[in-house]
Design a protein around this motif. Structure first.
Motif, PDB file in Angstrom:
ATOM      1  N   ILE A 244       0.848  -1.190   0.000  1.00 58.94           N
ATOM      2  CA  ILE A 244       0.000   0.000   0.000  1.00 58.94           C
ATOM      3  C   ILE A 244       0.885   1.241   0.000  1.00 58.94           C
ATOM      4  O   ILE A 244       1.888   1.295   0.707  1.00 58.94           O
ATOM      5  N   LEU A 245       0.512   2.202  -0.835  1.00 56.86           N
ATOM      6  CA  LEU A 245       1.224   3.482  -0.875  1.00 56.86           C
ATOM      7  C   LEU A 245       0.422   4.488  -0.060  1.00 56.86           C
ATOM      8  O   LEU A 245      -0.773   4.665  -0.283  1.00 56.86           O
ATOM      9  N   ILE A 246       1.096   5.152   0.874  1.00 54.82           N
ATOM     10  CA  ILE A 246       0.415   6.076   1.783  1.00 54.82           C
ATOM     11  C   ILE A 246       1.077   7.453   1.721  1.00 54.82           C
ATOM     12  O   ILE A 246       2.296   7.575   1.817  1.00 54.82           O
ATOM     13  N   GLY A 247       0.267   8.475   1.545  1.00 59.87           N
ATOM     14  CA  GLY A 247       0.756   9.850   1.566  1.00 59.87           C
ATOM     15  C   GLY A 247      -0.054  10.667   2.548  1.00 59.87           C
ATOM     16  O   GLY A 247      -1.278  10.511   2.632  1.00 59.87           O
ATOM     17  N   LYS A 248       0.604  11.544   3.271  1.00 62.45           N
ATOM     18  CA  LYS A 248      -0.099  12.338   4.292  1.00 62.45           C
ATOM     19  C   LYS A 248       0.075  13.840   4.105  1.00 62.45           C
ATOM     20  O   LYS A 248      -0.333  14.617   4.962  1.00 62.45           O
TER      21      LYS A 248
END
Length: 266
Positions: A244-248
């Motif tokens: 999973i690619l996660i950006g915040k």
């Protein structure tokens, strides 16, 4: 996709691009002047190069109308500014791809429109999480932690997953999740209709808005006010729940919003 005529034009223009990108000095000079004009002393201090080397590079850029000299300072022309802005975008795209190259290289990108792939630099702050043999649920658990903290979620859901639906329903019932927007295929919609619990808690729930599209969905995108996440399919067509690619940051969320808009157009 790029048509044949456009490909020919790109090939013809490549020599000009190559002239800039294959010279560290020419590229660095353009980048150094991107924010403001600079004199020779400032450029020498920025680039840590002798005056003769810098002046040679400046002359080359003047000859192709990318910079001009104004009194004792050098500045980008309009053409120079446009080229440098896009060069920065290219560098940032390269960085974003290379940073998470295992994630991108492992998956089918057909579900992401070309225009959104060109904006991949917006995901330069994102990182991917992968499950391991010792923790097969690492990616999924990371996802659940993210959505559990969000009062509003927008989701493009490509699969019928009872596990995901049950978590969403629990968040809705507990009133932790105030608003849910789903984009799903008609096939997934029909399967939800056949499950009485999911039909009641999702289709008949005033907190939930569902949009259906005809074609098969190939991305699993989720975003809220404080994060975005992306999972994709393997190139053989199977859904991958192990990465999973996660950006915040705001740029990653903006990328997710734009991708959702592309799907809403369908």
């Amino acid at each position: 996709m790029t048509n044949i005529d456009t490909k020919k034009e790109l090939s013809e223009e490549f020599s000009g691009i190559k002239y800039i990108l294959t010279s560290g000095m020419r590229s660095k000079l353009l980048l150094a002047m991107y924010d403001k004009s600079k004199n020779l002393d400032e450029l020498r201090n920025d680039l840590k190069k002798p005056s003769a080397t810098i002046l040679h590079g400046l002359k080359e850029l003047e000859n192709i109308n990318l910079i001009r000299k104004v009194q004792k300072s050098y500045e980008l022309t309009s053409n120079g500014f446009l080229l440098t802005a896009n060069m920065i975008k290219l560098i940032e795209n390269w960085f974003a791809i290379n940073k998470n190259k295992i994630f991108w290289n492992s998956h089918d990108l057909d579900g992401i429109p070309d225009d959104m792939l060109k904006e991949i630099h917006l995901l330069k702050g994102a990182r991917y999480i992968t499950s391991t043999t010792s923790d097969l649920s690492n990616a999924f658990n990371s996802y659940i932690k993210l959505i559990s903290k969000s009062k509003k979620l927008n989701i493009i859901l490509p699969i019928y997953s009872e596990n995901h639906f049950k978590h969403l329903i629990k968040l809705l019932k507990d009133d932790k999740l105030k608003k849910l927007e789903l984009i799903i295929s008609k096939e997934v919609f029909k399967t939800i209709e056949e499950n009485e619990l999911f039909k009641k808690e999702l289709l008949d729930n005033e907190k939930v808005k569902i949009r259906c599209i005809e074609r098969k969905v190939k991305v699993f995108l989720t975003y809220g006010p404080d994060f975005m996440s992306l999972t994709l399919f393997f190139k053989d067509g199977h859904y991958d729940d192990s990465q999973i690619l996660i950006g915040k940051d705001k740029n990653a969320i903006r990328w997710a919003e734009c991708l959702e808009r592309e799907y809403k157009k369908r």
